[in-house]
Design a protein around this motif. Structure first.
Motif, PDB file in Angstrom:
ATOM      1  N   THR A 129       0.821  -1.213   0.000  1.00  0.00           N
ATOM      2  CA  THR A 129       0.000   0.000   0.000  1.00  0.00           C
ATOM      3  C   THR A 129       0.852   1.259   0.000  1.00  0.00           C
ATOM      4  N   THR A 131       2.626   2.701  -2.394  1.00  0.00           N
ATOM      5  CA  THR A 131       2.509   3.540  -3.568  1.00  0.00           C
ATOM      6  C   THR A 131       1.067   3.964  -3.764  1.00  0.00           C
ATOM      7  N   ILE A 132       0.842   5.269  -3.850  1.00  0.00           N
ATOM      8  CA  ILE A 132      -0.513   5.785  -4.012  1.00  0.00           C
ATOM      9  C   ILE A 132      -0.721   6.222  -5.455  1.00  0.00           C
ATOM     10  N   GLU A 134      -2.366   8.530  -7.572  1.00  0.00           N
ATOM     11  CA  GLU A 134      -3.012   9.816  -7.324  1.00  0.00           C
ATOM     12  C   GLU A 134      -4.316   9.968  -8.091  1.00  0.00           C
ATOM     13  N   PHE A 137      -6.882   7.837  -6.336  1.00  0.00           N
ATOM     14  CA  PHE A 137      -7.045   8.400  -4.988  1.00  0.00           C
ATOM     15  C   PHE A 137      -7.960   9.624  -5.036  1.00  0.00           C
ATOM     16  N   ARG A 147      -9.423  10.783   3.758  1.00  0.00           N
ATOM     17  CA  ARG A 147      -8.305  10.918   2.822  1.00  0.00           C
ATOM     18  C   ARG A 147      -6.996  11.217   3.563  1.00  0.00           C
ATOM     19  N   ARG A 148      -7.088  12.100   4.562  1.00  0.00           N
ATOM     20  CA  ARG A 148      -5.901  12.430   5.348  1.00  0.00           C
ATOM     21  C   ARG A 148      -5.399  11.198   6.095  1.00  0.00           C
ATOM     22  N   ALA A 150      -5.842   8.060   5.239  1.00  0.00           N
ATOM     23  CA  ALA A 150      -5.276   7.110   4.286  1.00  0.00           C
ATOM     24  C   ALA A 150      -3.867   7.527   3.854  1.00  0.00           C
ATOM     25  N   ARG A 151      -3.660   8.824   3.665  1.00  0.00           N
ATOM     26  CA  ARG A 151      -2.328   9.293   3.261  1.00  0.00           C
ATOM     27  C   ARG A 151      -1.304   9.053   4.364  1.00  0.00           C
ATOM     28  N   GLU A 152      -1.736   9.205   5.618  1.00  0.00           N
ATOM     29  CA  GLU A 152      -0.813   8.965   6.733  1.00  0.00           C
ATOM     30  C   GLU A 152      -0.344   7.513   6.753  1.00  0.00           C
ATOM     31  N   GLY A 154      -0.309   5.646   3.958  1.00  0.00           N
ATOM     32  CA  GLY A 154       0.186   5.281   2.636  1.00  0.00           C
ATOM     33  C   GLY A 154      -0.733   4.344   1.899  1.00  0.00           C
ATOM     34  N   ASN A 156      -3.753   3.463  -0.786  1.00  0.00           N
ATOM     35  CA  ASN A 156      -4.394   3.946  -2.004  1.00  0.00           C
ATOM     36  C   ASN A 156      -5.898   3.734  -1.897  1.00  0.00           C
TER      37      ASN A 156
END
Length: 268
Positions: A129, A131-132, A134, A137, A147-148, A150-152, A154, A156
């Motif tokens: 997981t 690599t996101i 974009e 996403f 979303r925040r 999920a980014r923390e 990593g 997708n």
């Protein structure tokens, strides 16, 4: 204790908007502008921020409820919010005050520092997981807070199927996805079967090499109808039917009519 009613603010020319997610629970401390609820109309998704800091005392809404401007959302203890920043600042000088004591202990001082660092070692996100994508996403159906989150981690969001209202991705979906990825055997491949219909995977094409491109998000109606239309196009047999008709007499009538009407400047 100062209890204040938090109501739905001006949300434009909308009425009976559905609450799709409640972002706080009773006892939570919130700051001004923290998101409390997520609403979704046929055209947009919006988060309702807290106008003040405080502690949530009672929720008046739940997911699935319909709201309009002025609907009571929750009760907030604003006096608790006012004292919270002062309480938060009180422990701050503790490390500085403890510094001389730590320096005085020659052998045991490093131990408390090493323990938290060691505890943080397993934190990195799973490799699958990391690599996101974009593009996927950005198109995922999720609130800014999810979303925040999920980014923390990593993660997708494009690879997650939401379990919330209208397939909305919730925080628990992200957590379950990470758990599933961690449970997979090392090197296990994901189930890539094209688009879920045992079709060949769609080739990746860099359209930018043909010129300038622009990515435009789909409307909500297109998002809802697109999946069904794509499925129907693949699953339902398409039949083209041809019928033949003898128009010999019709053509003869047209020509004879033109012989009479052409004198008047008209043509059939």
């Amino acid at each position: 204790m100062a209890i204040e009613e938090i109501k739905i603010p001006d949300i434009g020319d909308f009425k009976d908007i559905e609450v799709i997610e409640v972002l706080v629970k009773v006892g939570d401390s919130v700051k001004a502008e923290d998101s409390l609820l997520t609403l979704e109309s046929d055209k947009a998704t919006m988060e309702i921020p807290s106008p003040k800091a405080g502690v949530v005392k009672e929720l008046k809404l739940k997911a699935g409820d319909k709201v309009s401007q002025g609907t009571l959302a929750l009760l907030l203890d604003v006096s608790a919010g006012a004292s919270a920043p002062a309480a938060a600042k009180t422990p701050a000088p503790a490390p500085a005050a403890a510094a001389p004591a730590a320096a005085a202990a020659p052998a045991k001082a490093p131990a408390p520092v090493a323990a938290p660092i060691a505890a943080q070692a397993p934190a990195p996100a799973p490799a699958s997981t990391a690599t996101i994508d974009e593009a996927s996403f950005a198109k995922a159906h999720a609130s800014p807070s999810v979303r925040r989150f999920a980014r923390e981690l990593g993660v997708n969001l494009g690879a997650i199927k939401g379990t919330g209202p209208k397939n909305r991705i919730q925080q628990i979906d992200v957590q379950q996805f990470v758990k599933a990825e961690l449970a997979k055997p090392r090197g296990a491949a994901s189930s890539g079967s094209g688009v879920g219909l045992d079709l060949l995977a769609w080739p990746k094409v860099d359209f930018a090499k043909f010129g300038t491109i622009e990515s435009v998000p789909l409307s909500r109606i297109k998002k809802l109808s697109g999946a069904n239309l794509a499925r129907n196009w693949v699953m339902i047999p398409h039949v083209t039917q041809f019928d033949e008709a003898d128009i010999t007499e019709l053509e003869a009538f047209r020509k004879s009519t033109n012989e009479e009407t052409m004198k008047q400047g008209a043509k059939v």
